[in-house]
Design a protein around this motif. Structure first.
Motif, PDB file in Angstrom:
ATOM      1  N   ALA A 129       0.833  -1.201   0.000  1.00  0.00           N
ATOM      2  CA  ALA A 129       0.000   0.000   0.000  1.00  0.00           C
ATOM      3  C   ALA A 129       0.871   1.255   0.000  1.00  0.00           C
ATOM      4  O   ALA A 129       0.581   2.234  -0.700  1.00  0.00           O
ATOM      5  CB  ALA A 129      -0.931  -0.004   1.210  1.00  0.00           C
ATOM      6  N   ARG A 130       1.948   1.218   0.755  1.00  0.00           N
ATOM      7  CA  ARG A 130       2.874   2.351   0.791  1.00  0.00           C
ATOM      8  C   ARG A 130       3.581   2.506  -0.556  1.00  0.00           C
ATOM      9  O   ARG A 130       3.787   3.628  -1.037  1.00  0.00           O
ATOM     10  CB  ARG A 130       3.904   2.145   1.907  1.00  0.00           C
ATOM     11  CG  ARG A 130       3.285   2.114   3.296  1.00  0.00           C
ATOM     12  CD  ARG A 130       4.273   1.592   4.340  1.00  0.00           C
ATOM     13  NE  ARG A 130       3.640   1.496   5.646  1.00  0.00           N
ATOM     14  CZ  ARG A 130       3.587   2.481   6.534  1.00  0.00           C
ATOM     15  NH1 ARG A 130       4.153   3.652   6.260  1.00  0.00           N
ATOM     16  NH2 ARG A 130       2.976   2.321   7.689  1.00  0.00           N
ATOM     17  N   MET A 170       0.113   6.662   6.510  1.00  0.00           N
ATOM     18  CA  MET A 170      -0.352   5.463   7.200  1.00  0.00           C
ATOM     19  C   MET A 170       0.241   5.421   8.610  1.00  0.00           C
ATOM     20  O   MET A 170       1.442   5.612   8.799  1.00  0.00           O
ATOM     21  CB  MET A 170       0.033   4.208   6.404  1.00  0.00           C
ATOM     22  CG  MET A 170      -0.684   4.094   5.063  1.00  0.00           C
ATOM     23  SD  MET A 170      -0.267   2.567   4.147  1.00  0.00           S
ATOM     24  CE  MET A 170      -1.040   1.319   5.205  1.00  0.00           C
ATOM     25  N   LYS A 171      -0.598   5.191   9.599  1.00  0.00           N
ATOM     26  CA  LYS A 171      -0.183   5.263  10.992  1.00  0.00           C
ATOM     27  C   LYS A 171       0.457   3.975  11.503  1.00  0.00           C
ATOM     28  O   LYS A 171       1.168   3.991  12.504  1.00  0.00           O
ATOM     29  CB  LYS A 171      -1.384   5.623  11.866  1.00  0.00           C
ATOM     30  CG  LYS A 171      -1.995   6.978  11.533  1.00  0.00           C
ATOM     31  CD  LYS A 171      -3.224   7.244  12.391  1.00  0.00           C
ATOM     32  CE  LYS A 171      -3.852   8.594  12.037  1.00  0.00           C
ATOM     33  NZ  LYS A 171      -5.072   8.865  12.839  1.00  0.00           N
ATOM     34  N   HIS A 172       0.160   2.872  10.835  1.00  0.00           N
ATOM     35  CA  HIS A 172       0.648   1.583  11.317  1.00  0.00           C
ATOM     36  C   HIS A 172       1.668   1.014  10.339  1.00  0.00           C
ATOM     37  O   HIS A 172       1.376   0.826   9.165  1.00  0.00           O
ATOM     38  CB  HIS A 172      -0.519   0.605  11.495  1.00  0.00           C
ATOM     39  CG  HIS A 172      -1.607   1.133  12.380  1.00  0.00           C
ATOM     40  ND1 HIS A 172      -2.717   1.793  11.888  1.00  0.00           N
ATOM     41  CD2 HIS A 172      -1.737   1.119  13.734  1.00  0.00           C
ATOM     42  CE1 HIS A 172      -3.496   2.154  12.901  1.00  0.00           C
ATOM     43  NE2 HIS A 172      -2.918   1.762  14.023  1.00  0.00           N
ATOM     44  N   ARG A 224      -8.332   0.812   3.026  1.00  0.00           N
ATOM     45  CA  ARG A 224      -8.512   2.131   2.416  1.00  0.00           C
ATOM     46  C   ARG A 224      -7.339   2.509   1.518  1.00  0.00           C
ATOM     47  O   ARG A 224      -7.534   3.039   0.423  1.00  0.00           O
ATOM     48  CB  ARG A 224      -8.694   3.184   3.515  1.00  0.00           C
ATOM     49  CG  ARG A 224     -10.056   3.144   4.191  1.00  0.00           C
ATOM     50  CD  ARG A 224     -10.122   4.127   5.341  1.00  0.00           C
ATOM     51  NE  ARG A 224     -11.506   4.352   5.775  1.00  0.00           N
ATOM     52  CZ  ARG A 224     -11.841   4.974   6.887  1.00  0.00           C
ATOM     53  NH1 ARG A 224     -10.890   5.454   7.688  1.00  0.00           N
ATOM     54  NH2 ARG A 224     -13.111   5.135   7.209  1.00  0.00           N
ATOM     55  N   ALA A 225      -6.127   2.241   1.981  1.00  0.00           N
ATOM     56  CA  ALA A 225      -4.945   2.593   1.201  1.00  0.00           C
ATOM     57  C   ALA A 225      -4.850   1.760  -0.072  1.00  0.00           C
ATOM     58  O   ALA A 225      -4.310   2.222  -1.085  1.00  0.00           O
ATOM     59  CB  ALA A 225      -3.687   2.399   2.042  1.00  0.00           C
ATOM     60  N   ASN A 233      -5.734   8.986  -1.796  1.00  0.00           N
ATOM     61  CA  ASN A 233      -6.449   9.638  -0.703  1.00  0.00           C
ATOM     62  C   ASN A 233      -7.163   8.579   0.146  1.00  0.00           C
ATOM     63  O   ASN A 233      -8.381   8.412   0.056  1.00  0.00           O
ATOM     64  CB  ASN A 233      -7.453  10.655  -1.263  1.00  0.00           C
ATOM     65  CG  ASN A 233      -8.068  11.521  -0.169  1.00  0.00           C
ATOM     66  OD1 ASN A 233      -7.687  11.437   1.002  1.00  0.00           O
ATOM     67  ND2 ASN A 233      -9.023  12.344  -0.547  1.00  0.00           N
ATOM     68  N   PRO A 234      -6.404   7.834   0.953  1.00  0.00           N
ATOM     69  CA  PRO A 234      -6.993   6.730   1.722  1.00  0.00           C
ATOM     70  C   PRO A 234      -8.159   7.139   2.616  1.00  0.00           C
ATOM     71  O   PRO A 234      -9.117   6.375   2.776  1.00  0.00           O
ATOM     72  CB  PRO A 234      -5.805   6.223   2.558  1.00  0.00           C
ATOM     73  CG  PRO A 234      -4.602   6.629   1.789  1.00  0.00           C
ATOM     74  CD  PRO A 234      -4.957   7.954   1.173  1.00  0.00           C
ATOM     75  N   GLU A 235      -8.080   8.331   3.212  1.00  0.00           N
ATOM     76  CA  GLU A 235      -9.118   8.753   4.144  1.00  0.00           C
ATOM     77  C   GLU A 235     -10.484   8.888   3.483  1.00  0.00           C
ATOM     78  O   GLU A 235     -11.519   8.774   4.138  1.00  0.00           O
ATOM     79  CB  GLU A 235      -8.729  10.084   4.799  1.00  0.00           C
ATOM     80  CG  GLU A 235      -7.550   9.976   5.760  1.00  0.00           C
ATOM     81  CD  GLU A 235      -7.834   9.048   6.927  1.00  0.00           C
ATOM     82  OE1 GLU A 235      -8.979   9.033   7.418  1.00  0.00           O
ATOM     83  OE2 GLU A 235      -6.919   8.319   7.341  1.00  0.00           O
TER      84      GLU A 235
END
Length: 233
Positions: A106-107, A114-116, A144-145, A151-153
């Motif tokens: 995803a990255r 991404m927080k995790h 989402r990602a 725009n994952p959010e």
């Protein structure tokens, strides 16, 4: 928008980090199907044990035969339960590898913020208290990602996420309760109750494996689609 996509494509291309998850998906699918089969077998023999207990309570089984039948039933239930547990823990290995790769991919596809991390997305399952919510948040973030790296959010979620986490928690809680009950059986009623809770854990296990299979496939398909878009642009 086009500039953003092209920029992401250039970044992903230069890094060359996207790893095709197709083979890993097949491995995870195979193990999840094996777990479903093993759990279904355990559930069948757990059901037969419960029926035997009901028959004994109703006087349908002579007292002289109870000890032998109970011993035979316990042996089969322990064997199938042990097989289910073995397959479960082995399945965690490729499933954890898939989570790590899905987060990493995803990255690579361009998702930012991404927080995790990939490592924490896996490791959070083994940290008490944290494992009650962080794995769900991490999987939702991956979903989402993978659906919209730009725009994952803004990407919508799916009911599969909620069902997966509800069933996962139900599986773990029912298993914990069943283990406590099975260790402290003193009456026939307690044996009946413990057998029911253990059977409930098996049902939760089958259901969560089915939903996890659907979720893993959907996320993998989304990432493959995004990788093709990057190649096109």
């Amino acid at each position: 928008m086009t500039d953003t996509v092209q920029s992401q494509a250039a970044t992903a291309s230069s890094r060359g980090d996207f790893l095709d998850p197709t083979t890993l998906l097949r491995v995870v699918t195979g193990f999840l199907i094996a777990y479903i089969a093993a759990t279904l077998l355990a559930l069948v023999f757990r059901g037969l044990e419960y029926r035997m207990l009901v028959q004994f309570a109703s006087g349908l089984i002579p007292s002289a035969d109870v000890a032998a039948e109970a011993k035979a039933s316990d042996a089969i239930v322990e064997l199938t339960g042990g097989l289910r547990a073995l397959v479960f823990f082995v399945t965690l290995i490729p499933f954890g590898m898939w989570i790590y790769r899905a987060n990493r991919n995803a990255r690579t596809l361009g998702a930012v913020g991404m927080k995790h991390s990939p490592g924490w997305s896996v490791g959070s399952y083994f940290v008490p208290i944290v494992n009650l919510f962080v794995p769900f948040l991490s999987m939702r973030e991956i979903w989402r990602a993978s659906l919209n790296p730009d725009n994952p959010e803004s990407a919508p979620t799916t009911p599969l996420l909620g069902w997966w986490w509800f069933l996962w928690l139900g599986h773990n809680v029912s298993g914990w309760i069943a283990a406590l009950m099975l260790k402290s059986i003193h009456t026939l009623d307690m044996a009946l109750d413990a057998s029911l809770v253990a059977a409930a854990q098996n049902v939760f296990g089958i259901a969560v494996a089915v939903v996890a299979l659907l979720l893993v496939r959907r996320i993998t398909e989304n990432q493959l689609m995004q990788s093709r878009l990057v190649e096109v642009f």
